[in-house]
Design a protein around this motif. Structure first.
Motif, mmCIF file in Angstrom:
data_model
loop_
_atom_site.group_PDB
_atom_site.id
_atom_site.type_symbol
_atom_site.label_atom_id
_atom_site.label_comp_id
_atom_site.label_asym_id
_atom_site.label_seq_id
_atom_site.Cartn_x
_atom_site.Cartn_y
_atom_site.Cartn_z
ATOM 1 N N ARG A 149 1.370 4.436 -6.178
ATOM 2 C CA ARG A 149 2.159 4.759 -4.982
ATOM 3 C C ARG A 149 1.961 3.986 -3.910
ATOM 4 O O ARG A 149 2.778 3.588 -3.019
ATOM 5 N N VAL A 150 0.706 3.961 -3.295
ATOM 6 C CA VAL A 150 0.295 3.727 -1.919
ATOM 7 C C VAL A 150 -0.823 2.792 -2.012
ATOM 8 O O VAL A 150 -2.086 3.200 -2.625
ATOM 9 N N LEU A 151 -1.010 1.610 -1.328
ATOM 10 C CA LEU A 151 -2.268 0.947 -1.423
ATOM 11 C C LEU A 151 -2.498 0.800 0.192
ATOM 12 O O LEU A 151 -1.664 0.462 1.183
ATOM 13 N N VAL A 152 -3.552 0.854 0.348
ATOM 14 C CA VAL A 152 -4.137 0.659 1.875
ATOM 15 C C VAL A 152 -5.356 -0.512 1.854
ATOM 16 O O VAL A 152 -6.316 -0.766 1.278
ATOM 17 N N PHE A 153 -5.055 -1.336 3.031
ATOM 18 C CA PHE A 153 -5.802 -2.680 2.846
ATOM 19 C C PHE A 153 -6.385 -2.734 4.536
ATOM 20 O O PHE A 153 -5.894 -2.056 5.501
ATOM 21 N N GLN A 154 -7.555 -3.511 4.466
ATOM 22 C CA GLN A 154 -8.279 -3.621 5.877
ATOM 23 C C GLN A 154 -8.567 -5.034 5.812
ATOM 24 O O GLN A 154 -9.072 -5.904 4.734
ATOM 25 N N GLN A 155 -8.311 -5.844 6.875
ATOM 26 C CA GLN A 155 -8.695 -7.251 7.057
ATOM 27 C C GLN A 155 -10.295 -7.411 6.896
ATOM 28 O O GLN A 155 -11.096 -6.828 7.246
ATOM 29 N N GLY A 156 -10.391 -8.344 6.411
ATOM 30 C CA GLY A 156 -11.876 -9.040 5.989
ATOM 31 C C GLY A 156 -12.638 -8.230 5.272
ATOM 32 O O GLY A 156 -13.878 -8.689 4.802
#
Length: 292
Positions: free
Chosen positions: A283-290
């Motif tokens: 249901r939910v994806l969390v991303f961070q740059q790099g």
């Protein structure tokens, strides 16, 4: 549907339930109770303790009209004009998606990060893209007093509803409404960018449940030919509006985990969290740059 409803609370509830059951409503007992309580100003306790309590003619007329609408397929919370979300009562309007429990997964996914950022920096700035009723932003603001949020929507009607909700919840001084097509009018930098974007492919809109297809705004459902258009926009443009070590959190359709991850990975983001809803679906994806 016969015109006459009982005027005593107990029999009224039973008749309401009978009518909704006859119309094949999914949960006639709950919906009958919600409608009767809302339009009569009564409580469940009163129904049990005082079933012979008389209900006024104006309330009876309002209940009658509401039952007709529900029997005709209109979702109960559209009829009531509000929906509970993360413990908050949010007003609805025709321009807003009805916030659903699955989206609480997104709030839970980013809440620890928002709390940690607020504790470390003394503030946490949130950008809620496609804010609708303001559900995601306002849930986070209610839980983290040091946080502020900008709610973005292309719909002026949705923003008016979100602003009203923020005011009624005492969060108006920390919530800013911004009419914008995604990032078009956005400025500044944020610690969290959150979105429950439209993710149904255009060709699948007709296959949705009647209550969704006929009453939720199409603008909030249609994610383009493959349902992934909004994710491409967010992945391509979010970087300019992010503080260092910030997070991007998106709700997804339950089959879109790999495609959305690939879109963000190609734009330089790493997946730092994946969350399932109460039904066990992605249901939910969390991303961070790099991040790798």
């Amino acid at each position: 549907m016969a015109d006459h409803l009982p005027k005593a609370l107990g029999p009224l509830l039973r008749e309401a339930r009978t009518r909704l059951a006859a119309a094949d409503v999914d949960d006639p007992t709950l919906d009958a109770r919600l409608i009767v309580e809302h339009f009569s100003g009564t409580t469940r306790t009163q129904a049990i303790a005082d079933p012979e309590r008389k209900i006024g003619d104006n309330s009876i007329a309002a209940i009658h009209a509401a039952l007709r609408r529900r029997a005709g397929g209109e979702p109960v919370h559209r009829i009531l004009g509000y929906r509970e979300f993360y413990g908050l009562r949010l007003l609805l309007s025709p321009e807003t998606l009805e916030p659903r429990p699955d989206t609480e997964t997104l709030v839970e996914a980013v809440l620890p990060f928002v709390k940690a950022m607020a504790k470390r920096e003394g503030a946490c700035r949130i950008l809620d893209l496609g804010t609708g009723t303001g559900a995601i932003a306002l849930a986070l603001l209610s839980a983290v007093p040091a946080a502020t949020a900008t709610g973005v929507d292309i719909s002026a009607g949705a923003l008016a509803t979100a602003t009203l909700n923020a005011g009624q919840l005492g969060l108006g001084d920390r919530f800013t409404a911004l009419q914008s097509d995604w990032f078009e009018k956005v400025s500044g930098r944020y610690h969290v960018i959150a979105a429950n974007p439209p993710y149904i492919s255009s060709g699948d809109i007709g296959n949705l449940q009647d209550e969704v297809r006929d009453f939720d705004p199409r603008l909030a459902l249609d994610g383009g030919v493959d349902g992934l258009g909004p994710y491409r926009i967010i992945a391509a443009e979010a970087a300019r509006f992010l503080e260092a070590e910030s997070r991007v959190a998106v709700e997804i359709g339950h089959t879109q985990h790999d495609e959305v991850t690939d879109i963000f990975r190609a734009a330089g983001y790493g997946l730092v969290g994946a969350f399932r809803d109460l039904g066990g679906n992605d249901r939910v994806l969390v991303f961070q740059q790099g991040k790798p």
